[in-house]
Design a protein around this motif. Structure first.
Motif, PDB file in Angstrom:
ATOM      1  N   UNK A 283       0.817  -1.212   0.000  1.00  0.00           N
ATOM      2  CA  UNK A 283       0.000   0.000   0.000  1.00  0.00           C
ATOM      3  C   UNK A 283       0.853   1.266   0.000  1.00  0.00           C
ATOM      4  N   UNK A 284       1.938   1.250   0.801  1.00  0.00           N
ATOM      5  CA  UNK A 284       2.813   2.429   0.846  1.00  0.00           C
ATOM      6  C   UNK A 284       3.405   2.679  -0.543  1.00  0.00           C
ATOM      7  N   UNK A 285       3.749   1.611  -1.246  1.00  0.00           N
ATOM      8  CA  UNK A 285       4.343   1.741  -2.572  1.00  0.00           C
ATOM      9  C   UNK A 285       3.305   2.198  -3.577  1.00  0.00           C
ATOM     10  N   UNK A 287       0.501   3.823  -3.009  1.00  0.00           N
ATOM     11  CA  UNK A 287       0.038   5.189  -2.762  1.00  0.00           C
ATOM     12  C   UNK A 287       1.034   6.225  -3.267  1.00  0.00           C
ATOM     13  N   UNK A 288       2.320   5.861  -3.293  1.00  0.00           N
ATOM     14  CA  UNK A 288       3.321   6.808  -3.774  1.00  0.00           C
ATOM     15  C   UNK A 288       3.542   6.652  -5.275  1.00  0.00           C
ATOM     16  N   UNK A 289       2.864   5.686  -5.879  1.00  0.00           N
ATOM     17  CA  UNK A 289       3.041   5.466  -7.313  1.00  0.00           C
ATOM     18  C   UNK A 289       4.374   4.849  -7.654  1.00  0.00           C
ATOM     19  N   UNK A 290       4.924   4.037  -6.738  1.00  0.00           N
ATOM     20  CA  UNK A 290       6.226   3.426  -6.991  1.00  0.00           C
ATOM     21  C   UNK A 290       6.087   2.028  -7.607  1.00  0.00           C
ATOM     22  N   UNK A 293       7.844  -1.484  -6.579  1.00  0.00           N
ATOM     23  CA  UNK A 293       8.761  -0.947  -5.587  1.00  0.00           C
ATOM     24  C   UNK A 293       9.806  -1.935  -5.129  1.00  0.00           C
ATOM     25  N   UNK A 306       6.902   4.487 -12.520  1.00  0.00           N
ATOM     26  CA  UNK A 306       6.898   5.743 -11.784  1.00  0.00           C
ATOM     27  C   UNK A 306       6.590   6.952 -12.640  1.00  0.00           C
ATOM     28  N   UNK A 307       7.046   6.931 -13.906  1.00  0.00           N
ATOM     29  CA  UNK A 307       6.873   8.138 -14.717  1.00  0.00           C
ATOM     30  C   UNK A 307       5.396   8.357 -15.031  1.00  0.00           C
ATOM     31  N   UNK A 309       2.996   7.872 -13.095  1.00  0.00           N
ATOM     32  CA  UNK A 309       2.464   8.547 -11.920  1.00  0.00           C
ATOM     33  C   UNK A 309       2.873  10.021 -11.879  1.00  0.00           C
ATOM     34  N   UNK A 310       4.114  10.277 -12.227  1.00  0.00           N
ATOM     35  CA  UNK A 310       4.586  11.658 -12.215  1.00  0.00           C
ATOM     36  C   UNK A 310       3.858  12.484 -13.278  1.00  0.00           C
TER      37      UNK A 310
END
Lengths: 471, 471
Positions: A283-285, A287-290, A293, A306-307, A309-310
């Protein structure tokens, strides 16, 4: 001293004692890892072998993960007979795939045959279809059939994860019959924790913990000691659901049944703990869009996860910029607005992330359902009011002292509005995604950030204009 | 129809079938929860009892969690004989404490006596010391002694979590002796998965999975079937470490030893799965500053955990504001800077959070150690370069078209600088906290956000001035 004698002396002192390889937190010591790398670098395969030989398979797997890809191959060559199925099964997926791809098909087939079905499936499931076929073709027909039928189930389902090896017996057996049967049949799995009692159609009727069997007199019928109330796992169940059942009901093993209710395999908790940890940690990963991860993931995959998400966040940042642009004239007149506006947005973003993290976790653990959503929203609203009042007082007074009382009032009110908005969005967005059947961890944070950023700038700049502070 | 007959008819149709209470994701259906609330609201305790009677203890515990505090007390009164130790053990800590505090001490003592030591300890460990003493005083001396000695160990250590109930036998025993011993001794625990073999000082020598015992002939000595290579858990080990060992070595149960190496208890995986899930899931909560993030936590506790974090973030936001203030004159001349600057900070913040989430997870799983830190930093730097180039191209071209080519170049360069800074800070900050013995999930995000915010504004506004764009 002759070379032989030196070699013998080295031999005697070489095998490290327990505690030389691992630090107090059970991680491989850097000096130990460096010693292995050093031995490989100078081509001293014997020394590398002696160093790693005392390691537990799980620690050996960790060692491979700590090495560079070329060092991994060199180590694997140096210690071929230590590369047991257990080591392979414990390896990180990406590291394992990288190593397996470098091996000839026959060698992979040989390893797969040593493993339980579930581990063998894990070994080859991520390979290209043609590699899979070539490896399967080199395996014993029975092992091949078991793996092929597991691969027929979708990834991350009970059918993929289950072991086919299990003990299933008819209910008319007595405890004595069962013990005799287990002593005589050598082909049974070596480690199991419960046996399953089935009817003539192979439908599970109940299960017996081995401790009950050991403690019951021989003449007792299994049907009298078995537990009838079982948690049956349908073969198509998602691994996240499976993990939740194991956790909720404290299961050690569970029967897996096909569509017609026949017992086709079992799941044991030692396989599920990895999934419990993975599902809880992701979940932590997410939620950060990693993405996944995983530090062993190829750079290309990490970049593409990741990109995306960015870019999505760039979109939400542009919306915030549009809102600021609406108030360009006000900012030109009063540059303090530009200086202070990021504070309002940033505090709202933090408050939203807090509420979102709590909600996503509660949804994942099935603690937040339709039955208590309203109560939880009300709870978060009250926490937000308290947080908002505290932060507003701090920033309001500071702003009043440095700039002006009116600007202090404007920023305080904007902070309260934004923290309350964040509290509501932090629950409502994940709950809505969950109800739409989407993973709330994946998409929520883009939306929550968009809401808190936009509201932060809008409330602050809007109030500044409305209050007559500028213009 | 007479009232009796109606009552009988209701009785017959009332007990819900399997599937009436739970939805396909194993959550209690809202209609079912509403039916129980409805029965309690009209004081129909019999109806409430009939509704919940078929529930598994874990589902009954879930039901309590979904109710309001006053409804919980009403339900507990209606179903006293269903309130078994299993239900109490499955309850959320806060919900359990709330209910236990409402019960008389004698009733709590009665419940605690039904439970295994570990569950009994959990039941009373969070109560006030005087309540603990009063409850313990009402328990059987033997149970009391076991709980008191567990409470003597610090919270969240193996000593608190372990069960004292276990099977330990001398190594000269044969398989046959052991089976006879287990059949004769009724005071043994009812469910266990391994037995421990000890020497005359009660030091563990090895362990036997029950399946090996069941499959070995009666005359074989235990010392010939036992596994000598064991994972011993020191009584003072932190629960996070315990959870990692169970996961890493795939343990079902493990011996707990005191300082002198004596076997004092055992840990079984069904108790550890909760901890694995908790420890893995808490990172998302800690990184967002949501504290324990339990939806049952009292509002006061949630407020005090979260507001501390928001105040810390207010501090970092003020630093960012100071940086903006340095460039106040530039913003007054070119308001586009104020419009665009949050984009640079926001994208950097997102990229930093991604890298940080990956690093924190890898540190928690012991995958990121001194041996591979440099490799992982290099990996993250390359991912950051790719991400930075992509986002810089998008925002640079858009800005060039809308504002000016020079401003496009400035923002593109600022984005690249900030994403690279974010990538480095996202690994370095958690690694530094970890090396200092701090939990990297707790403090990292304040620092990473501070770095990316400050660098975002500084790089963008500084480059704008240095490039001659303003002034």
């Amino acid at each position: 001293m002759a070379e032989n004698e030196i070699a013998e002396l080295v031999e005697e002192t070489a095998p490290p004692e327990e505690g030389e390889q691992l630090d107090e937190e059970n991680r491989l010591k850097p000096e130990f890892v460096d010693a292995v790398i050093g031995a490989l670098a100078v081509g001293d395969e014997g020394r590398a072998y002696d160093l790693v030989e005392p390691l537990h398979p799980a620690d050996l797997a960790d060692l491979f993960e700590l090495l560079q890809p070329d060092q991994r191959r060199a180590l694997a060559r140096a210690i071929t007979d230590l590369m047991t199925g257990e080591v392979i099964a414990e390896l990180n997926d990406y590291v394992r795939d990288g190593m397996i791809e470098a091996l000839p098909h026959a060698a992979v087939a040989g390893i797969a045959e040593q493993l339980d079905t579930d581990d063998a499936v894990q070994l080859i499931e991520d390979l290209e279809p043609e590699d899979q076929r070539a490896i399967l073709a080199q395996m014993e027909p029975e092992d091949r059939a078991a793996i092929e039928s597991a691969l027929a189930y979708p990834e991350e389902t009970a059918g993929r994860l289950m072991q086919r090896e299990l003990v299933a017996v008819p209910e008319h057996m007595t405890v004595g019959d069962l013990i005799d049967y287990m002593r005589e049949h050598e082909e049974l799995p070596t480690e199991f924790w419960e046996i399953f009692v089935v009817d003539h159609k192979h439908h599970p009727l109940g299960s017996c913990a081995l401790s009950w069997i050991l403690r019951a007199p021989r003449h007792i019928a299994l049907s009298d000691v078995m537990k009838r109330d079982q948690t049956l796992i349908p073969v198509g169940m998602d691994q996240e659901e499976v993990a939740l059942r194991f956790q909720k009901y404290g299961l050690i093993s569970a029967a897996v049944v096909d569509e017609s209710g026949r017992l086709v395999g079992q799941l044991t908790v030692d396989d599920i703990v990895h999934i419990i940890s993975e599902e809880a940690g992701e979940d932590a990963l997410l939620m950060s869009g990693a993405g996944e991860g995983d530090i062993n993931e190829p750079i290309r995959d990490a970049y593409s996860a990741r990109v995306r998400w960015l870019v999505a966040n760039l979109g939400t940042a542009l919306i915030a910029s549009l809102i600021i642009a609406m108030f360009g004239a006000a900012i030109e007149k009063l540059v303090a607005l530009a200086i202070l506006m990021p504070i309002v947005a940033s505090i709202g973003g933090n408050a939203g992330t807090q509420t979102m993290a709590v909600s996503v976790r509660a949804l994942a653990m099935n603690q937040l359902t339709r039955s208590n959503t309203r109560r939880i929203i009300w709870r978060e609203l009250r926490v937000a009011l308290l947080n908002g009042a505290t932060i507003a007082a701090l920033i309001g007074v500071a702003t009043a002292l440095i700039f002006s009382p009116l600007l202090g009032g404007v920023i305080a009110l904007a902070v309260v509005i934004n923290i309350i908005t964040a509290g509501l969005a932090g629950v409502a967005v994940p709950v809505l995604f969950d109800r739409m059947g989407q993973d709330p961890a994946v998409a929520s944070s883009v939306f929550v950030t968009m809401i808190t950023d936009s509201m932060g700038f809008f409330a602050f700049l809007g109030l500044a204009v409305a209050s007559g502070l500028v213009g």
